[in-house]
Design a protein around this motif. Sequence first.
Motif, PDB file in Angstrom:
ATOM      1  N   UNK A  58       0.852  -1.173   0.000  1.00  0.00           N
ATOM      2  CA  UNK A  58       0.000   0.000   0.000  1.00  0.00           C
ATOM      3  C   UNK A  58       0.896   1.233   0.000  1.00  0.00           C
ATOM      4  N   UNK A  59       0.539   2.212  -0.815  1.00  0.00           N
ATOM      5  CA  UNK A  59       1.347   3.429  -0.928  1.00  0.00           C
ATOM      6  C   UNK A  59       0.408   4.592  -1.211  1.00  0.00           C
ATOM      7  N   UNK A  60       0.664   5.739  -0.611  1.00  0.00           N
ATOM      8  CA  UNK A  60      -0.193   6.882  -0.871  1.00  0.00           C
ATOM      9  C   UNK A  60       0.138   8.063   0.018  1.00  0.00           C
ATOM     10  N   UNK A  61      -0.821   9.001   0.069  1.00  0.00           N
ATOM     11  CA  UNK A  61      -0.635  10.202   0.877  1.00  0.00           C
ATOM     12  C   UNK A  61      -1.989  10.712   1.333  1.00  0.00           C
ATOM     13  N   UNK A  62      -2.001  11.237   2.536  1.00  0.00           N
ATOM     14  CA  UNK A  62      -3.184  11.886   3.081  1.00  0.00           C
ATOM     15  C   UNK A  62      -2.767  13.292   3.489  1.00  0.00           C
ATOM     16  N   UNK A  63      -3.239  14.286   2.747  1.00  0.00           N
ATOM     17  CA  UNK A  63      -2.773  15.644   2.996  1.00  0.00           C
ATOM     18  C   UNK A  63      -1.282  15.743   2.711  1.00  0.00           C
ATOM     19  N   UNK A  64      -0.522  16.157   3.720  1.00  0.00           N
ATOM     20  CA  UNK A  64       0.937  16.268   3.571  1.00  0.00           C
ATOM     21  C   UNK A  64       1.670  15.097   4.232  1.00  0.00           C
ATOM     22  N   UNK A  65       0.962  14.025   4.498  1.00  0.00           N
ATOM     23  CA  UNK A  65       1.581  12.843   5.108  1.00  0.00           C
ATOM     24  C   UNK A  65       1.639  11.715   4.072  1.00  0.00           C
ATOM     25  N   UNK A  66       2.845  11.322   3.682  1.00  0.00           N
ATOM     26  CA  UNK A  66       3.028  10.197   2.769  1.00  0.00           C
ATOM     27  C   UNK A  66       3.337   8.931   3.552  1.00  0.00           C
ATOM     28  N   UNK A  67       2.866   7.787   3.062  1.00  0.00           N
ATOM     29  CA  UNK A  67       3.036   6.537   3.786  1.00  0.00           C
ATOM     30  C   UNK A  67       3.207   5.379   2.805  1.00  0.00           C
ATOM     31  N   UNK A  68       3.731   4.265   3.309  1.00  0.00           N
ATOM     32  CA  UNK A  68       3.865   3.067   2.495  1.00  0.00           C
ATOM     33  C   UNK A  68       4.162   1.850   3.346  1.00  0.00           C
ATOM     34  N   UNK A  69       3.591   0.713   2.954  1.00  0.00           N
ATOM     35  CA  UNK A  69       3.844  -0.576   3.609  1.00  0.00           C
ATOM     36  C   UNK A  69       3.972  -1.626   2.510  1.00  0.00           C
ATOM     37  N   UNK A  70       5.003  -2.455   2.583  1.00  0.00           N
ATOM     38  CA  UNK A  70       5.200  -3.506   1.588  1.00  0.00           C
ATOM     39  C   UNK A  70       5.702  -4.771   2.284  1.00  0.00           C
ATOM     40  N   UNK A  71       4.976  -5.885   2.104  1.00  0.00           N
ATOM     41  CA  UNK A  71       5.376  -7.161   2.704  1.00  0.00           C
ATOM     42  C   UNK A  71       5.571  -8.194   1.612  1.00  0.00           C
ATOM     43  N   UNK A  72       6.741  -8.853   1.621  1.00  0.00           N
ATOM     44  CA  UNK A  72       7.072  -9.896   0.666  1.00  0.00           C
ATOM     45  C   UNK A  72       7.055 -11.248   1.382  1.00  0.00           C
ATOM     46  N   UNK A  73       6.158 -12.135   0.940  1.00  0.00           N
ATOM     47  CA  UNK A  73       5.944 -13.405   1.642  1.00  0.00           C
ATOM     48  C   UNK A  73       7.165 -14.325   1.528  1.00  0.00           C
ATOM     49  N   UNK A  74       7.746 -14.458   0.334  1.00  0.00           N
ATOM     50  CA  UNK A  74       8.853 -15.394   0.136  1.00  0.00           C
ATOM     51  C   UNK A  74      10.113 -14.941   0.869  1.00  0.00           C
ATOM     52  N   UNK A  75      10.433 -13.661   0.793  1.00  0.00           N
ATOM     53  CA  UNK A  75      11.632 -13.137   1.435  1.00  0.00           C
ATOM     54  C   UNK A  75      11.411 -12.776   2.899  1.00  0.00           C
ATOM     55  N   UNK A  76      10.130 -12.712   3.309  1.00  0.00           N
ATOM     56  CA  UNK A  76       9.765 -12.351   4.685  1.00  0.00           C
ATOM     57  C   UNK A  76      10.294 -10.965   5.062  1.00  0.00           C
ATOM     58  N   UNK A  77      10.249 -10.028   4.118  1.00  0.00           N
ATOM     59  CA  UNK A  77      10.701  -8.667   4.372  1.00  0.00           C
ATOM     60  C   UNK A  77       9.509  -7.737   4.532  1.00  0.00           C
ATOM     61  N   UNK A  78       9.642  -6.772   5.440  1.00  0.00           N
ATOM     62  CA  UNK A  78       8.616  -5.770   5.681  1.00  0.00           C
ATOM     63  C   UNK A  78       9.251  -4.392   5.527  1.00  0.00           C
TER      64      UNK A  78
END
Length: 232
Positions: A58-78
Motif C-alpha cells: 500500500x502506498x499513498x498520501x493523506x494531505x501532507x503525510x506520505x506513507x507506504x507498507x510492503x510485505x514480501x511473503x517469500x523473502x519475509x521482508x517488511x
Amino acid sequence: MKKIFFLSFCTICALTMKTSGQHSWPNYKGYVRMTGMIEKEDTGNHHIHKNVNASLRTQGAYGHIGYGVNYNYLQKTLDLNLGYAVLRKNGEIVTLFSTGPAVRINPSTNTHKQKDVFLGGFLFMDIEREKSFEVELNTSYVGKLKNQQGEWNESHLIIDIEAIKKIVPVFGIGMRLGYKNSKLSEPKSKDPNYPYWGEVSNKSTSEAGIFANLEIRAFSFNIGTELSRERY
C-alpha cells in the motif's frame, strides 16, 4: 565474478484497489496492491528452480503525510515508510510526491538474532491522467543497524519504475523496470591487532517486464512476463 541469468515471472497476476477517486483533491491518493508471482529460475546448468511468491503493498498520501507498507511473503521482508507529501492537480493530471524516513525488517543471517532492522529514506512519485496514463517511481535506500561488535555493514538500494498507457478506459499496456542492489562490507575494527581484509560482497538484480492492464472501477488486474538478471 559469478553471474546467474534467470527468467522470472512466468506469470504475474496483480490485483490493485485504487482509492483516489473516492476523495476530493488534494486531500488523498493511494492504492492497495496484492501480487501473486510464479518464478522460474535458470542457473545455467539445466537446473530450473520454481518459486511461488506473494506480496502486499500500500502506498499513498493523506494531505501532507506520505506513507507506504510492503510485505514480501517469500523473502519475509517488511518495508515501512512515512514522510512529507505534496499533492497537486493541474487540469486532468494529478501528481503525488513524498519523501522521508524508511525502515526495513527482514530475517537475520546471524544465528544470535531473529530479525535485522535497516534505516534509511524513500522517494515516491506518481503522475496520473485518469483513463489515459500513469507513471510511478518508487526508490529507497537503507542501511543495517548493528548491535554487535564485528557485525558486517549491509545496505539495500531499490529502484522501481512502472508505466501504464491506456488503450481504452478499461484496458492498457504497461512496462516495469526495476533495480536492486545489496552490499555487504567488512567493518574496520578498533583493535589494531584484529586483521582487516576489506572484503566486499555485492549483489545486483536488474528487471524488465511488460504486462496487460485491465481496470474495472476501483480494481486493476495485471498479467505479463518479466526478465531478470542477477549478478554477483
